[in-house]
Design a protein around this motif. Structure first.
Motif, PDB file in Angstrom:
ATOM      1  N   THR A 172       0.830  -1.196   0.000  1.00  0.00           N
ATOM      2  CA  THR A 172       0.000   0.000   0.000  1.00  0.00           C
ATOM      3  C   THR A 172       0.874   1.259   0.000  1.00  0.00           C
ATOM      4  O   THR A 172       1.918   1.319   0.653  1.00  0.00           O
ATOM      5  N   GLU A 191      -6.189  -7.734 -10.856  1.00  0.00           N
ATOM      6  CA  GLU A 191      -5.736  -7.597  -9.471  1.00  0.00           C
ATOM      7  C   GLU A 191      -6.752  -8.307  -8.572  1.00  0.00           C
ATOM      8  O   GLU A 191      -7.893  -7.866  -8.448  1.00  0.00           O
ATOM      9  N   THR A 194      -8.554  -6.293  -5.016  1.00  0.00           N
ATOM     10  CA  THR A 194      -9.631  -5.324  -5.285  1.00  0.00           C
ATOM     11  C   THR A 194     -10.531  -5.770  -6.426  1.00  0.00           C
ATOM     12  O   THR A 194     -11.570  -5.147  -6.678  1.00  0.00           O
ATOM     13  N   HIS A 195     -10.140  -6.831  -7.126  1.00  0.00           N
ATOM     14  CA  HIS A 195     -10.880  -7.375  -8.279  1.00  0.00           C
ATOM     15  C   HIS A 195     -10.900  -6.396  -9.456  1.00  0.00           C
ATOM     16  O   HIS A 195     -11.779  -6.466 -10.313  1.00  0.00           O
ATOM     17  N   TYR A 217      -4.761   1.715  -8.259  1.00  0.00           N
ATOM     18  CA  TYR A 217      -5.643   0.831  -7.507  1.00  0.00           C
ATOM     19  C   TYR A 217      -6.181   1.554  -6.281  1.00  0.00           C
ATOM     20  O   TYR A 217      -5.427   2.127  -5.491  1.00  0.00           O
ATOM     21  N   HIS A 218      -7.510   1.522  -6.147  1.00  0.00           N
ATOM     22  CA  HIS A 218      -8.200   2.107  -5.002  1.00  0.00           C
ATOM     23  C   HIS A 218      -8.857   0.987  -4.207  1.00  0.00           C
ATOM     24  O   HIS A 218      -8.828  -0.186  -4.603  1.00  0.00           O
ATOM     25  N   LYS A 219      -9.467   1.356  -3.101  1.00  0.00           N
ATOM     26  CA  LYS A 219     -10.142   0.366  -2.269  1.00  0.00           C
ATOM     27  C   LYS A 219     -11.277  -0.294  -3.026  1.00  0.00           C
ATOM     28  O   LYS A 219     -11.510  -1.500  -2.922  1.00  0.00           O
ATOM     29  N   LEU A 220     -12.025   0.500  -3.811  1.00  0.00           N
ATOM     30  CA  LEU A 220     -13.129  -0.023  -4.599  1.00  0.00           C
ATOM     31  C   LEU A 220     -12.680  -0.196  -6.041  1.00  0.00           C
ATOM     32  O   LEU A 220     -12.052   0.690  -6.619  1.00  0.00           O
ATOM     33  N   ALA A 221     -13.023  -1.347  -6.633  1.00  0.00           N
ATOM     34  CA  ALA A 221     -12.631  -1.611  -8.006  1.00  0.00           C
ATOM     35  C   ALA A 221     -13.383  -0.698  -8.961  1.00  0.00           C
ATOM     36  O   ALA A 221     -14.544  -0.354  -8.738  1.00  0.00           O
ATOM     37  N   ASN A 240      -0.497   1.942  -6.080  1.00  0.00           N
ATOM     38  CA  ASN A 240      -1.409   1.346  -5.105  1.00  0.00           C
ATOM     39  C   ASN A 240      -1.857   2.383  -4.082  1.00  0.00           C
ATOM     40  O   ASN A 240      -1.112   2.746  -3.175  1.00  0.00           O
ATOM     41  N   ALA A 242      -4.809   1.757  -2.471  1.00  0.00           N
ATOM     42  CA  ALA A 242      -5.733   0.997  -1.637  1.00  0.00           C
ATOM     43  C   ALA A 242      -5.174   0.897  -0.223  1.00  0.00           C
ATOM     44  O   ALA A 242      -4.029   1.281   0.042  1.00  0.00           O
ATOM     45  N   VAL A 246      -1.649  -4.930  -3.111  1.00  0.00           N
ATOM     46  CA  VAL A 246      -2.346  -5.426  -4.284  1.00  0.00           C
ATOM     47  C   VAL A 246      -1.398  -6.344  -5.054  1.00  0.00           C
ATOM     48  O   VAL A 246      -0.173  -6.280  -4.878  1.00  0.00           O
TER      49      VAL A 246
END
Length: 469
Positions: A172, A191, A194-195, A217-221, A240, A242, A246
């Motif tokens: 992170t 990924e 987070t999908h 990449y965030h917490k929500l895809a 990253n 998130a 990831v």
């Protein structure tokens, strides 16, 4: 491994001894991977143990705190776990999204919700209890893909080699830049935490110029997008943002990947679990919330009723009639359980039961009829006459009167079909007799069904039913 001797001692009292012993050996000797999201059907097959006894044993072990039970929503395309719940009550009514397949799915309990078991941390701590520490490919194997994806070691080696261009562990708050050589194939940067997914359609004339792609990449895809690039070098920038590490991985979406993910094995479905008697007995409060409506595309219902029970009480007296009725219930409930069904409820002298398949319901019905003949012969009477109706179709799993129940036209028809019987007969519908296993069962038993049309109360059109003489 913690001091769980008391729990295993209790398990030996509650479960089949051979199953309890096999479970205890697994917890003591199994690899970490073997104790995460256990596929109980595979466990049963490998040890040549009865499936129903194994399912019951794992449920009892969960009740005792040896395992944690999870309900995992699966992608039917790739077999990925889109969400994991520790209770069926948490299942969302809206659609689940698979980034790898770029598709939305409703969580059907027939095939898209698996029931798996993981050893409880207080019994034995395994690597999957801290998924953020798992190596990339173990995370894919143990956390992203379900117990229904059949990964042998050779197949998994092809994933990590043949179909993967790159795989990165990115903590992170960190960023990284990688240079890849894009082949003229369809590429997926996926990924699994987070999908999130990015599709790359690589086509056209090859180029020597370095192409650029930046992914954050965030917490929500984010929604899956597709871009077009040319074969040649790619500078891939990954950032990253998130709140956990990831694991972006670059896959070639060719036949090898599709073949690998297409290898499936049976797993315990939520539909089967809801029709399991041990689950209904042990986890009564863990089924559904009062507002939930879970769609089931196919379930078999069996209704029974004891003919002339009022006259029976008058003829033989309350005490004798009560003993007869109780013996009849004992026989029916034992048969339902042994044929992999579950009792939904009893109403007076009637029983409502569910089965995963029509042939299980018919097998139970035939045994019930034979059991009543045996009870009558034993007592030298003809007092126990059971009317039986069977129907199969879609329904809703709901909570009614603090009990997990079923609702819909399939239930209504099954109840009405049972009401057609005037003797110790079984009536089944066209959807039941159309099942290949049912037709084979009737041929083997030398039974010729009698077809007729019947008007069912509350059903607008006449329906075709079959009497099993």
């Amino acid at each position: 491994m913690g001091d769980s001797s008391a729990q295993f001692a209790a398990l030996k009292q509650a479960a089949d001894p051979a199953v309890a012993a096999a479970i205890e050996r697994l917890v003591a000797e199994g690899d970490d991977r073997d104790l995460n999201r256990i596929n109980v059907l595979e466990f049963s097959a490998r040890r040549e143990l009865d499936e129903e006894r194994v399912i019951s044993g794992f449920l009892q072990a969960s009740r005792l705190g040896i395992f944690d039970l999870s309900w995992n929503v699966l992608c039917p395309g790739c077999g990925g776990v889109l969400d994991a719940h520790n209770t069926l009550k948490s299942l969302r009514p809206d659609e689940y999204h698979c980034g790898l397949c770029a598709s939305d799915y409703e969580a059907s309990v027939d095939k898209q919700v698996e029931v798996a078991f993981t050893v409880a941390p207080r019994v034995r701590r395994i690597a999957a209890h801290d998924p953020g520490t798992l190596p990339i490919w173990e995370y894919f194997r143990q956390m992203f893909w379900s117990s229904g994806v059949d990964f042998n070691e050779q197949g998994f080696a092809s994933l990590t080699g043949e179909v993967t261009l790159d795989a990165i562990e990115l903590p992170t708050g960190r960023s990284v830049m990688r240079t890849l050589q894009l082949p003229p194939q369809f590429i997926i940067v996926f990924e699994p935490v987070t999908h999130a997914a990015q599709f790359i359609d690589v086509q056209g004339e090859p180029t020597d110029e370095i192409q650029q792609l930046s992914l954050v990449y965030h917490k929500l895809a984010q929604p899956t997008e597709t871009i077009t690039l040319r074969p040649g070098p790619l500078q891939l920038s990954l950032d990253n943002r998130a709140d956990s590490r990831v694991l972006p991985s670059v896959f070639i979406a060719a036949d090898a990947l599709h073949h690998l993910l297409g290898q499936r094995k049976p797993f315990l479905t939520a539909k089967r679990m809801l029709s399991n008697q041990t689950f209904r007995d042990v986890f009564k409060a863990d089924n559904l919330t009062i507002d939930q409506r879970l769609k089931i595309t196919s379930l078999s219902f069996l209704f029974t009723d004891l003919k002339g029970s009022t006259a029976l009480y008058e003829r033989v007296g309350d005490l004798a009639a009560f003993d007869l009725v109780r013996a009849h219930f004992r026989a029916l409930l034992e048969i339902i359980s042994s044929e992999k069904g579950a009792v939904v409820k009893t109403i007076g002298d009637a029983v409502m039961a569910t089965f995963v398949t029509p042939e299980q319901a018919l097998a139970a019905g035939l045994r019930m009829r034979a059991a009543m003949d045996a009870l009558n012969a034993e007592r030298g009477t003809a007092d126990l006459v059971v009317k039986i109706g069977i129907h199969e179709g879609p329904c809703l799993a709901v909570m009614l009167n603090e009990r997990q129940d079923y609702f819909g036209q399939t239930v209504n028809i099954a109840s009405r079909v049972q009401g057609l019987a005037t003797s110790q007969a079984i009536h089944i519908t066209g959807t039941v007799i159309a099942a290949p296993a049912v037709a084979a069962m009737l041929r083997h038993a030398g039974i010729t069904p009698i077809q007729k049309q019947a008007a069912l109360r509350g059903i607008a059109d006449k329906v075709v039913v079959y009497e099993i003489p």
